[in-house]
Design an enzyme around this catalytic site. Sequence first.
Site, PDB file in Angstrom:
ATOM      1  N   THR A  69       0.869  -1.364  -0.066  1.00  0.00           N
ATOM      2  CA  THR A  69       0.086  -0.128   0.003  1.00  0.00           C
ATOM      3  C   THR A  69       1.147   1.248   0.073  1.00  0.00           C
ATOM      4  O   THR A  69       2.040   1.103  -0.157  1.00  0.00           O
ATOM      5  CB  THR A  69      -1.033   0.099   1.036  1.00  0.00           C
ATOM      6  OG1 THR A  69      -1.897   1.235   0.855  1.00  0.00           O
ATOM      7  CG2 THR A  69      -0.225  -0.084   2.613  1.00  0.00           C
ATOM      8  N   LYS A  73       3.301   1.486  -3.856  1.00  0.00           N
ATOM      9  CA  LYS A  73       2.845   0.653  -4.959  1.00  0.00           C
ATOM     10  C   LYS A  73       3.685   0.744  -6.224  1.00  0.00           C
ATOM     11  O   LYS A  73       3.728  -0.122  -7.099  1.00  0.00           O
ATOM     12  CB  LYS A  73       1.304   1.220  -4.969  1.00  0.00           C
ATOM     13  CG  LYS A  73       0.472   0.635  -4.090  1.00  0.00           C
ATOM     14  CD  LYS A  73      -0.931   1.036  -4.391  1.00  0.00           C
ATOM     15  CE  LYS A  73      -2.094   0.485  -3.492  1.00  0.00           C
ATOM     16  NZ  LYS A  73      -3.318   0.621  -3.796  1.00  0.00           N
ATOM     17  N   ASP A 109      -6.640  -3.952  -7.359  1.00  0.00           N
ATOM     18  CA  ASP A 109      -7.611  -3.020  -6.939  1.00  0.00           C
ATOM     19  C   ASP A 109      -8.651  -2.652  -7.982  1.00  0.00           C
ATOM     20  O   ASP A 109      -9.954  -2.498  -7.682  1.00  0.00           O
ATOM     21  CB  ASP A 109      -6.953  -1.606  -6.829  1.00  0.00           C
ATOM     22  CG  ASP A 109      -6.102  -1.692  -5.472  1.00  0.00           C
ATOM     23  OD1 ASP A 109      -6.542  -2.294  -4.566  1.00  0.00           O
ATOM     24  OD2 ASP A 109      -5.272  -0.672  -5.460  1.00  0.00           O
ATOM     25  N   GLY A 133      -9.940  12.054  -9.542  1.00  0.00           N
ATOM     26  CA  GLY A 133      -8.839  11.619  -9.027  1.00  0.00           C
ATOM     27  C   GLY A 133      -7.838  10.969 -10.058  1.00  0.00           C
ATOM     28  O   GLY A 133      -8.299  10.688 -11.035  1.00  0.00           O
ATOM     29  N   GLY A 136      -3.125   6.478  -7.274  1.00  0.00           N
ATOM     30  CA  GLY A 136      -3.140   5.031  -7.654  1.00  0.00           C
ATOM     31  C   GLY A 136      -4.498   4.225  -7.841  1.00  0.00           C
ATOM     32  O   GLY A 136      -4.794   3.402  -8.804  1.00  0.00           O
ATOM     33  N   ALA A 137      -5.206   4.613  -6.895  1.00  0.00           N
ATOM     34  CA  ALA A 137      -6.677   4.100  -7.190  1.00  0.00           C
ATOM     35  C   ALA A 137      -7.385   4.339  -8.630  1.00  0.00           C
ATOM     36  O   ALA A 137      -8.036   3.519  -9.054  1.00  0.00           O
ATOM     37  CB  ALA A 137      -7.645   4.295  -5.832  1.00  0.00           C
ATOM     38  N   GLY A 248     -16.894   1.960  -1.139  1.00  0.00           N
ATOM     39  CA  GLY A 248     -15.425   1.522  -1.340  1.00  0.00           C
ATOM     40  C   GLY A 248     -15.177  -0.048  -0.575  1.00  0.00           C
ATOM     41  O   GLY A 248     -14.059  -0.529  -0.693  1.00  0.00           O
TER      42      GLY A 248
HETATM   43  P1  NDP Z   1      -2.846   8.829  -4.256  1.00  0.00           P
HETATM   44  O1  NDP Z   1      -2.146   9.644  -3.389  1.00  0.00           O
HETATM   45  O2  NDP Z   1      -2.137   7.977  -5.179  1.00  0.00           O
HETATM   46  O3  NDP Z   1      -3.777   9.716  -4.978  1.00  0.00           O
HETATM   47  C1  NDP Z   1      -4.762  10.561  -4.398  1.00  0.00           C
HETATM   48  C2  NDP Z   1      -5.635  11.209  -5.284  1.00  0.00           C
HETATM   49  O4  NDP Z   1      -6.542  12.168  -4.424  1.00  0.00           O
HETATM   50  C3  NDP Z   1      -5.123  12.304  -6.032  1.00  0.00           C
HETATM   51  O5  NDP Z   1      -5.688  12.246  -7.352  1.00  0.00           O
HETATM   52  C4  NDP Z   1      -5.243  13.457  -5.509  1.00  0.00           C
HETATM   53  O6  NDP Z   1      -5.065  14.868  -6.451  1.00  0.00           O
HETATM   54  C5  NDP Z   1      -6.554  13.527  -5.160  1.00  0.00           C
HETATM   55  N1  NDP Z   1      -6.717  14.254  -3.803  1.00  0.00           N
HETATM   56  C6  NDP Z   1      -5.964  14.360  -2.324  1.00  0.00           C
HETATM   57  N2  NDP Z   1      -6.676  15.451  -1.749  1.00  0.00           N
HETATM   58  C7  NDP Z   1      -7.453  16.147  -2.696  1.00  0.00           C
HETATM   59  C8  NDP Z   1      -8.264  17.199  -2.204  1.00  0.00           C
HETATM   60  N3  NDP Z   1      -8.316  17.918  -1.254  1.00  0.00           N
HETATM   61  N4  NDP Z   1      -8.668  17.774  -3.189  1.00  0.00           N
HETATM   62  C9  NDP Z   1      -8.698  17.304  -4.765  1.00  0.00           C
HETATM   63  N5  NDP Z   1      -8.206  16.323  -4.985  1.00  0.00           N
HETATM   64  C10 NDP Z   1      -7.348  15.637  -3.941  1.00  0.00           C
HETATM   65  O7  NDP Z   1      -4.002   7.722  -3.342  1.00  0.00           O
HETATM   66  P2  NDP Z   1      -4.608   6.565  -3.811  1.00  0.00           P
HETATM   67  O8  NDP Z   1      -5.237   6.804  -5.354  1.00  0.00           O
HETATM   68  O9  NDP Z   1      -3.827   5.258  -3.512  1.00  0.00           O
HETATM   69  O10 NDP Z   1      -5.889   6.570  -2.606  1.00  0.00           O
HETATM   70  C11 NDP Z   1      -6.958   7.099  -3.027  1.00  0.00           C
HETATM   71  C12 NDP Z   1      -8.120   6.589  -1.903  1.00  0.00           C
HETATM   72  O11 NDP Z   1      -8.505   5.464  -2.401  1.00  0.00           O
HETATM   73  C13 NDP Z   1      -7.542   6.578  -0.573  1.00  0.00           C
HETATM   74  O12 NDP Z   1      -8.699   7.123   0.389  1.00  0.00           O
HETATM   75  C14 NDP Z   1      -7.556   5.152  -0.374  1.00  0.00           C
HETATM   76  O13 NDP Z   1      -7.605   4.741   1.132  1.00  0.00           O
HETATM   77  C15 NDP Z   1      -8.617   4.639  -1.318  1.00  0.00           C
HETATM   78  N6  NDP Z   1      -8.312   3.275  -1.803  1.00  0.00           N
HETATM   79  C16 NDP Z   1      -9.295   2.304  -1.522  1.00  0.00           C
HETATM   80  C17 NDP Z   1      -9.233   0.975  -2.056  1.00  0.00           C
HETATM   81  C18 NDP Z   1     -10.415   0.167  -1.952  1.00  0.00           C
HETATM   82  O14 NDP Z   1     -10.198  -0.913  -2.145  1.00  0.00           O
HETATM   83  N7  NDP Z   1     -11.587   0.725  -1.694  1.00  0.00           N
HETATM   84  C19 NDP Z   1      -8.203   0.589  -2.755  1.00  0.00           C
HETATM   85  C20 NDP Z   1      -7.022   1.600  -2.921  1.00  0.00           C
HETATM   86  C21 NDP Z   1      -7.001   2.898  -2.301  1.00  0.00           C
HETATM   87  P3  NDP Z   1      -3.625  15.455  -6.994  1.00  0.00           P
HETATM   88  O15 NDP Z   1      -3.164  14.566  -7.987  1.00  0.00           O
HETATM   89  O16 NDP Z   1      -3.883  16.887  -7.416  1.00  0.00           O
HETATM   90  O17 NDP Z   1      -2.729  15.288  -5.539  1.00  0.00           O
END
Ligand code: NDP
Length: 285
Positions: A69, A73, A109, A133, A136-137, A248
């Site tokens: 995680t 990743k 995922d 977003g 990664g997700a 989720g």
């Molecule tokens: P990353 O750090 O790779 O990506 C985070 C994303 O969220 C980016 O696109 C980021 O935008 C955006 N973001 C974060 N804060 C803000 C904000 N305040 N306003 C606008 N955009 C925002 O994280 P992951 O993709 O790995 O994880 C994202 C979520 O998915 C987490 O909550 C994680 O727990 C969840 N998840 C759930 C899974 C499941 O099985 N249900 C599996 C994997 C993840 P920017 O690029 O501009 O920073």
Amino acid sequence: MNDTQNYRMEILGCIGHPIDENPTAVMIAAAFNNLKLNHKYLMIDVDSSALADAITGVKAFKMLGLNVTVPHKVNVIKYLDELDPLASMIGAVNTIVNDHGRLIGYNTDGLGFLQALNVNGIDITGKDVVILGAGGAARAIAFSCLTNGIHKIHIINRSSERGLGLVKSIRSAGGLAEFLEFVPGIKIPNTNIIVNATEIGMYPSTEIPPIDFDCIYPGQIVCDVIINPPMTSFLRVAKSHGATIVDGLGMLVYQGARGIELWTGKYPSTNVMKESLLSCFETLN
Ligand code: NDP
């Protein structure tokens, strides 16, 4: 101990940093217990500087495999012996299988996300999706949708560099994709499915992605990747606009179930996994 007894446990785990509040171990332990497997799954806090040593340890300890995680990743890929084609397309690994000393990286995922839709009777074939977003997700969901018949993917992200990068990768893989910058009050394109794949709304925050909710119509599919709480403010508001919602939790359970299948060849009870998570959230929040 007689000839047939074996006190050695198969060891598995999840590496990340931070890892303390990740409930994955509860879900996997419940599944192993239900399958009557004498396996031990550990939550292991690994700093980025120790990632190479941690992966060497997987081979040394003859671990069956790992979940990976945040923040490892992507970086873990360079230490693996082989990469599954979907993980290669996504550019990230969440599951490692130790196949007799050869470490193979997978990404389950997106498959977890699609299966969560599937059990709710939702077919993505020929549909359009908005993904909020580009992390990664979002990448896992986008490429899994792409390889399973989606028509068009709209990426909405705060950082345009990251969002445009994902759009470019989807187009290079032969998909239709557009980018919009995530600004407060954004009117999202009219699509069949909307997915929040950002961290907005994760416990203890009750934030809602700042989109124009008048864009949401009855019968539209609205999904969230956040696992804690499963019913996010985003889903609650979408539901009040008549949308069909998918939380989720299903994604987490189904990605984990596929991981267990890859490690053991056995498919676990997803109900047992889901129940264990729900009782764990009741204690946490
Ligand atoms: P990353 O750090 O790779 O990506 C985070 C994303 O969220 C980016 O696109 C980021 O935008 C955006 N973001 C974060 N804060 C803000 C904000 N305040 N306003 C606008 N955009 C925002 O994280 P992951 O993709 O790995 O994880 C994202 C979520 O998915 C987490 O909550 C994680 O727990 C969840 N998840 C759930 C899974 C499941 O099985 N249900 C599996 C994997 C993840 P920017 O690029 O501009 O920073």
